[in-house]
Design a protein around this motif. Structure first.
Motif, mmCIF file in Angstrom:
data_model
loop_
_atom_site.group_PDB
_atom_site.id
_atom_site.type_symbol
_atom_site.label_atom_id
_atom_site.label_comp_id
_atom_site.label_asym_id
_atom_site.label_seq_id
_atom_site.Cartn_x
_atom_site.Cartn_y
_atom_site.Cartn_z
ATOM 1 N N PRO A 1 21.124 16.873 -53.193
ATOM 2 C CA PRO A 1 21.881 16.227 -52.124
ATOM 3 C C PRO A 1 23.236 16.903 -51.899
ATOM 4 O O PRO A 1 23.813 17.484 -52.826
ATOM 5 N N LYS A 2 23.728 16.809 -50.679
ATOM 6 C CA LYS A 2 25.040 17.345 -50.287
ATOM 7 C C LYS A 2 25.127 18.856 -50.500
ATOM 8 O O LYS A 2 26.162 19.394 -50.860
ATOM 9 N N THR A 3 24.003 19.556 -50.276
ATOM 10 C CA THR A 3 24.016 21.018 -50.314
ATOM 11 C C THR A 3 23.572 21.581 -48.958
ATOM 12 O O THR A 3 22.890 22.600 -48.894
ATOM 13 N N GLY A 4 23.941 20.887 -47.891
ATOM 14 C CA GLY A 4 23.561 21.331 -46.550
ATOM 15 C C GLY A 4 22.161 20.926 -46.159
ATOM 16 O O GLY A 4 21.641 21.397 -45.142
ATOM 17 N N SER A 5 21.542 20.025 -46.923
ATOM 18 C CA SER A 5 20.158 19.641 -46.632
ATOM 19 C C SER A 5 20.036 18.946 -45.282
ATOM 20 O O SER A 5 19.040 19.143 -44.563
ATOM 21 N N THR A 6 21.032 18.142 -44.889
ATOM 22 C CA THR A 6 20.964 17.465 -43.592
ATOM 23 C C THR A 6 20.905 18.478 -42.458
ATOM 24 O O THR A 6 20.110 18.334 -41.516
ATOM 25 N N TYR A 7 21.727 19.512 -42.523
ATOM 26 C CA TYR A 7 21.737 20.544 -41.491
ATOM 27 C C TYR A 7 20.396 21.268 -41.437
ATOM 28 O O TYR A 7 19.789 21.429 -40.367
ATOM 29 N N VAL A 8 19.899 21.704 -42.586
ATOM 30 C CA VAL A 8 18.626 22.431 -42.630
ATOM 31 C C VAL A 8 17.499 21.557 -42.095
ATOM 32 O O VAL A 8 16.673 22.007 -41.289
ATOM 33 N N GLN A 9 17.460 20.295 -42.511
ATOM 34 C CA GLN A 9 16.401 19.402 -42.053
ATOM 35 C C GLN A 9 16.502 19.126 -40.561
ATOM 36 O O GLN A 9 15.477 19.025 -39.873
ATOM 37 N N ASN A 10 17.707 18.998 -40.038
ATOM 38 C CA ASN A 10 17.859 18.793 -38.593
ATOM 39 C C ASN A 10 17.310 19.975 -37.806
ATOM 40 O O ASN A 10 16.657 19.799 -36.766
ATOM 41 N N VAL A 11 17.569 21.190 -38.276
ATOM 42 C CA VAL A 11 17.017 22.371 -37.607
ATOM 43 C C VAL A 11 15.492 22.335 -37.671
ATOM 44 O O VAL A 11 14.799 22.585 -36.667
ATOM 45 N N LEU A 12 14.944 22.029 -38.830
ATOM 46 C CA LEU A 12 13.493 21.991 -38.991
ATOM 47 C C LEU A 12 12.854 20.972 -38.053
ATOM 48 O O LEU A 12 11.913 21.297 -37.313
ATOM 49 N N TRP A 13 13.354 19.738 -38.052
ATOM 50 C CA TRP A 13 12.716 18.690 -37.260
ATOM 51 C C TRP A 13 12.963 18.864 -35.766
ATOM 52 O O TRP A 13 12.095 18.544 -34.941
ATOM 53 N N THR A 14 14.131 19.383 -35.397
ATOM 54 C CA THR A 14 14.403 19.633 -33.976
ATOM 55 C C THR A 14 13.448 20.675 -33.416
ATOM 56 O O THR A 14 13.066 20.618 -32.240
ATOM 57 N N ASN A 15 13.053 21.620 -34.244
ATOM 58 C CA ASN A 15 12.187 22.717 -33.813
ATOM 59 C C ASN A 15 10.756 22.563 -34.319
ATOM 60 O O ASN A 15 10.021 23.542 -34.453
ATOM 61 N N ARG A 16 10.367 21.330 -34.568
ATOM 62 C CA ARG A 16 9.055 21.096 -35.186
ATOM 63 C C ARG A 16 7.911 21.687 -34.363
ATOM 64 O O ARG A 16 6.984 22.296 -34.915
ATOM 65 N N SER A 17 7.950 21.510 -33.047
ATOM 66 C CA SER A 17 6.852 22.011 -32.208
ATOM 67 C C SER A 17 6.769 23.527 -32.243
ATOM 68 O O SER A 17 5.675 24.103 -32.356
ATOM 69 N N ALA A 18 7.921 24.197 -32.136
ATOM 70 C CA ALA A 18 7.925 25.662 -32.182
ATOM 71 C C ALA A 18 7.438 26.160 -33.534
ATOM 72 O O ALA A 18 6.704 27.160 -33.613
ATOM 73 N N LEU A 19 7.825 25.483 -34.594
ATOM 74 C CA LEU A 19 7.371 25.871 -35.929
ATOM 75 C C LEU A 19 5.864 25.679 -36.060
ATOM 76 O O LEU A 19 5.165 26.538 -36.624
ATOM 77 N N ARG A 20 5.366 24.589 -35.517
ATOM 78 C CA ARG A 20 3.922 24.337 -35.590
ATOM 79 C C ARG A 20 3.154 25.418 -34.840
ATOM 80 O O ARG A 20 2.124 25.921 -35.321
ATOM 81 N N ASP A 21 3.645 25.792 -33.667
ATOM 82 C CA ASP A 21 2.979 26.844 -32.895
ATOM 83 C C ASP A 21 2.977 28.174 -33.644
ATOM 84 O O ASP A 21 2.093 29.013 -33.447
#
Length: 370
Positions: free
Chosen positions: A12-32
């Motif tokens: 926790p508190k190692t930038g995980s919120t930022y990394v996860q926000n990028v992942l979930w915001t781009n979920r469709s592109a990542l899936r493709d």
């Protein structure tokens, strides 16, 4: 069958919120592109709590670890599972998680941050998870060797020892958190490079963080936790009520909060601990993504502890918090009124439309005598 599974386990508190926000915001592109994020961010959190059999987990949830693992196994490409609470799993729980994802190739990613910043962030997270212990009491417990939960749940060396032994050395990663002032996307590129996510695939907005509370705000929350008694003992009710209406709606929004941290009287102690941690990680067989020197505290400024605030400062913060909660309550009341008004209008329109249709049917019915 999944090809590779990347387990981002914390801390926790190692930038995980930022990394996860990028992942979930781009979920469709990542899936493709062949990368699956199974379920949702909430699903990862529920599955983590289920895997750890955490005392604060809610028994009646849809996403168990087995359900999440089953969805991951069914994907033909690469899978990413990210939750900073996974790192606190026991040896047996970590082994169960890895076994449930085989025969995919499992990769374990942990992140580390310098201890000067980690100590106050760990304590704050514990208070935001309903703890009531004092900051000074926590630091003294660490000094006296009575804070196993801190080392277990919040530091990369311990996480890697539990999880890393389950996979080959070349599939263990330590990502170091860049120092203040580094480009905001550097941490993302470190993670993306491990998982093989191409540059440019994901849109990177300005990082959204999980902002820390000031000294008065976190001390106020600590005292509220103590006053709650047996109310909201589980994770979801506490988040729905205390986090939603107090932490997120009011305390996080207070500006110019007095920052708090470890006092300079403990600076040398923290430096010594940091050097021990760096040596331990240098000797541990894993891939370092970043620089171990980033785990060495560099900016150690004077700060105040929440325990040192006087009653006048806390009273002022409490009064302003009550005012903020009144405004929050008013906005909820107005939102409910607007919704009810909209529902009434919708029903009236539906009834009116029905009346028009009935009138048309009656007025356009063929004359039986014609």
């Amino acid at each position: 069958m999944a090809r590779r599974v990347y387990l981002h386990i914390g801390a926790p508190k190692t930038g995980s919120t930022y990394v996860q926000n990028v992942l979930w915001t781009n979920r469709s592109a990542l899936r493709d592109a062949g990368f699956l994020l199974p379920g949702s961010a909430v699903a990862h959190d529920q599955a983590m709590a289920d895997l750890r059999a955490a005392s604060w987990r809610d028994a009646e949830v849809y996403w168990t670890w087995d359900r999440l693992a089953a969805e991951a196994r069914g994907w033909p490409g690469d899978v990413i599972i990210s939750n900073e609470g996974l790192g606190a799993a026991t040896d047996a729980q970590a082994a169960r998680a890895v076994l449930s994802l085989e025969p995919a190739e499992i990769h374990v990613i942990a992140a580390g941050r310098d201890l000067w910043r980690t100590f106050p962030s760990f304590w704050q997270q514990s208070v935001r998870a309903r703890s009531g212990w004092r900051f000074e009491g926590f630091l003294r417990a660490v000094e006296e060797g009575r804070a196993d939960a801190f080392w277990t749940n919040h530091t990369a060396p311990h996480m890697l020892r539990r999880w890393g032994g389950l996979v080959p050395a070349e599939r263990r990663y330590l990502v170091t958190v860049p120092p203040a002032g580094a480009p905001h996307d550097l941490l993302w590129h470190r993670f993306a490079g491990i998982m093989g996510i191409p540059d440019g695939l994901c849109e990177l907005a300005e990082p959204t963080s999980n902002p820390s509370l000031g000294a008065a705000e976190i001390e106020l929350l600590r005292r509220v936790n103590l006053a709650l008694g047996d109310s909201y003992p589980l994770r979801t009710p506490y988040q729905r009520v205390v986090h939603r209406h107090l932490v997120n709606a009011v305390l996080k929004r207070r500006v110019d909060g007095l920052r708090f941290g470890v006092g300079l009287d403990r600076a040398e102690w923290v430096r010594d601990l940091a050097e021990q941690q760096i040596k331990e990680l240098r000797d541990y067989p894993c891939r370092i993504v970043g620089d171990l020197d980033e785990l060495r505290p560099t900016t150690m400024r004077p700060s105040i502890g929440p325990d040192e605030l006087d009653d006048g400062q806390l009273l002022q913060a409490a009064i302003e918090t009550i005012v903020g909660m009144l405004g929050h309550a008013e906005s909820l009341t107005q939102r409910t009124a607007d919704r009810d008004h909209g529902t009434v209008l919708s029903r009236l329109k539906t009834r009116a439309a029905g009346g028009v249709r009935r009138h048309l049917r009656l007025t356009t019915r063929p004359d039986p005598e014609s």
